[in-house]
Design an enzyme around this catalytic site. Structure first.
Site, short mmCIF file in Angstrom:
data_model
loop_
_atom_site.label_atom_id
_atom_site.label_comp_id
_atom_site.label_asym_id
_atom_site.label_seq_id
_atom_site.Cartn_x
_atom_site.Cartn_y
_atom_site.Cartn_z
N SER A 228 0.81 -1.22 0.00
CA SER A 228 0.00 0.00 0.00
C SER A 228 0.84 1.28 0.00
CB SER A 228 -0.96 0.01 1.18
OG SER A 228 -0.26 0.20 2.39
N LYS B 82 0.71 4.28 6.64
CA LYS B 82 0.12 5.24 5.70
C LYS B 82 0.78 6.61 5.87
CE LYS B 82 -2.98 2.14 4.63
NZ LYS B 82 -2.58 1.19 3.66
#
Length: 174
Positions: free
Chosen positions: A48, A87
């Protein structure tokens, strides 16, 4: 060589030398405790954050609760402490975030994100980031389960900021 036949006399350690040795040990233990309470090592679980971070890279992180735009952070979403997410901070409380035409918009301005390698293939209506939360997105936007899907993440679920990343296998074989 007659002097070798006699044993050496026992040397007594002076009290101040013992105290100095114990003091050094206490200092080392305190330094280690501060290190382990304030820093951690984590592993990247998915793609990700690609191309910035690759799967199974290690992250050296500092435990903190203060984050800036662009910081890479690690967190556990909601009550699932078995899954670690990595993230990037895109929005803070009070910011408006939207995704239109393959671009992330923060407070009405398009973000310039060199770390994103392909346009975003989805749209997201404008939202306002609630108090006490952050809007987090993966760099591999089209393959990331982030705030566009999970919603803003509470500050108390984010527990560390990435200081640097490394791959020990590359160090060994390069």
């Amino acid at each position: 060589m007659r002097f070798l036949q006699h044993p050496f006399p026992e040397m007594k350690t002076k009290t101040y030398q013992r105290l100095a040795e114990y003091g050094q040990l206490v200092v080392i233990i305190l330094i280690m405790a501060c290190f382990f309470l304030n820093f951690r090592v984590a592993c990247v679980p998915s793609l990700s954050m690609y191309p910035t971070l690759d799967v199974n890279e290690y992250l050296f992180c500092m435990n903190t609760s203060e984050f800036q735009y662009g910081d890479i952070v690690i967190f556990h979403p909601y009550s699932d402490s078995s899954t670690t997410y990595v993230k990037r901070v895109i929005g803070k409380e009070g910011d408006t975030i939207a995704v239109e035409n393959g671009v992330v918009w923060r407070n009405g301005e398009a973000l310039t994100e060199e770390y994103v390698t392909e346009p975003i293939e989805y749209e997201m209506d404008e939202i306002t980031v609630p108090d006490g939360t952050y809007f987090l997105m993966g760099d591999n936007r089209n393959h990331s389960s982030d705030s566009h899907a999970l919603g803003p993440i509470a500050q108390d679920q984010i527990y560390a900021k990435v200081l640097f990343h490394f791959n020990p296998v590359n160090w060994i074989f390069s």
